[in-house]
Enzyme design. Sequence first.
Site, short mmCIF file in Angstrom:
data_model
loop_
_atom_site.label_atom_id
_atom_site.label_comp_id
_atom_site.label_asym_id
_atom_site.label_seq_id
_atom_site.Cartn_x
_atom_site.Cartn_y
_atom_site.Cartn_z
N LYS A 200 0.70 -1.26 0.02
CA LYS A 200 -0.07 0.20 0.04
C LYS A 200 0.85 1.22 0.17
CE LYS A 200 -3.99 -1.99 0.57
NZ LYS A 200 -3.67 -3.58 0.34
C1 LIG Z 1 -4.03 -4.52 -0.26
C2 LIG Z 1 -3.20 -5.82 -0.28
C3 LIG Z 1 -3.31 -6.99 -1.07
C4 LIG Z 1 -4.79 -6.81 -2.34
O1 LIG Z 1 -4.25 -5.77 -3.22
P1 LIG Z 1 -5.62 -5.37 -4.06
O2 LIG Z 1 -5.00 -4.21 -4.91
O3 LIG Z 1 -6.57 -4.91 -3.16
O4 LIG Z 1 -6.07 -6.47 -5.06
C5 LIG Z 1 -2.54 -8.02 -1.21
N1 LIG Z 1 -1.70 -8.05 -0.29
C6 LIG Z 1 -1.34 -7.07 0.70
C7 LIG Z 1 -0.40 -7.23 1.81
C8 LIG Z 1 -2.29 -6.10 0.64
O5 LIG Z 1 -1.91 -5.17 1.82
#
Ligand SMILES: *Cc1c(COP(=O)(O)O)cnc(C)c1O
Length: 495
Positions: free
Chosen positions: A113
Amino acid sequence: MYYVSTRNKNQRMPAAQAIAQGLAADGGLLTPEVFPKLSQNALESMKEMSYQQRAVYVMGTFLDDFTSSELAGFAAKAYGGGKFDVKEVAPVRRVDGNTHCLELWHGPTCAFKDMALQMLPHLLTASLVKNQESKTVCILVATSGDTGKAALEGFRDVDKTRILVFYPKDGVSAIQQLQMSTQQGENVGVCAVVGNFDDAQTGVKKLFSDEALREQLAGRGYFFSSANSINWGRVLPQIVYYVSAYCDLMRDGAVEKGELINVCVPTGNFGNILAAYYAREMGVPIGRLICASNSNNVLTDFLNTGLYDRNRTFYNTMSPSMDILISSNLERLLFSLSGRDDGQVRDYMAQLAAEGRYQVSDTIRKKISNIFSAGFCDDKQTQQVIGQMWREHNYLIDPHTAVAFDVLGQYRAQSGDTTPTLVVSTASPFKFCDSVLGALGVTELAPGTEILDQLSQVTGAPVPPPLAALKERAVRFDGCVTKEHMVDQVLEMLK
Ligand SMILES: *Cc1c(COP(=O)(O)O)cnc(C)c1O
């Protein structure tokens, strides 16, 4: 370049407005009218660039209302200055002859993120200036884990912003709670809410729709906004790392100019894999996109059958950031694959809201099967893969990344496809010490933050500095309110 709503193409606006607004007024997602193309020569010319320079190049093709010196300033603040623990920012690591791993967790919160939430605050504040907005923006977040902390780090001490995060008292891990309660920065607030994630989420939605509160805060010079993953300002920085990874693979001789790669992504809200799809649309030589889910496999079924059906059991898994039954960003894929048919998208979304399901047309289904493969993996298999990757490749991965490796293994066994593949790694294994230690066969787990050192001792891998620092940080935010009292927190913070 203009941005349109996926539910009404006639609603058009420039990038700065799309980013400031987040969501279209009709509930659709704001999406570029056209996708710029990157030629093979352009990709080759980026081989020797830094990550920051690549970000300026790629984002610049979408943001013609921003200058490149503005974008260079944002990239320096987001990805430079020691915010990431490696200078490559998003390094590609070779796992075996035709498998490479894109590590997206070297940022301040050790999860992917950060890649978008380090950039969004700069895009957002600059957009507000372009729109001649003079009030200060207050970002409100309800979080069940990674997003809240990444948003706090992204907005921390950014001019003309405040950020207030609410997390469910019983819904985050001990490390996640410590990450948030020790948050630094002068413009931040963090507060626990009695109950689960739904209580926090409902409370925040109520704050957003409280007209009297909105007026009162406007009088004090503030307005609310959100930082959720459907904002174009979060999707765009994610396209950059796919372009960057391909440039790295070319530079390091892992692929020839123009050679196809596949990409395998652990998926929840469909934001990360959507960015890979957009990179493919732009001309990055990507063959198949492999969508990996955990036991919440609504996307596996959708991509394989064309039927999206959220009416199913919800599982809490060891890859919690993928525990999702409604993948919001999928709407942008439908818009693209339907040939930008806004009426069709509107119909599907209405069916989803009313019945929790929709079936796409045969045309869309065929297009999906030409581009996407999909699979899923349960917790037991996730742990096996973590153990196997460690034993066979001396490579420590977190549960989300393990889901992707497992699904890639299934895909290769079924298809015999030997195309070089980029697996996307979305979190540091140190964010999920208990599951990872369990996978390595450790049964007695150390308490609290000592578990970080335990994983480090068992594997010889160093604890990431932002997590190691938690032990010395004082708790700044220990408040806990019922959802009826969240409004008091807002008024207190925005005095
Ligand atoms: C948010 C997240 C995901 C999923 O990503 P999306 O863009 O929502 O598909 C996968 N792994 C981790 C560690 C995340 O924080």
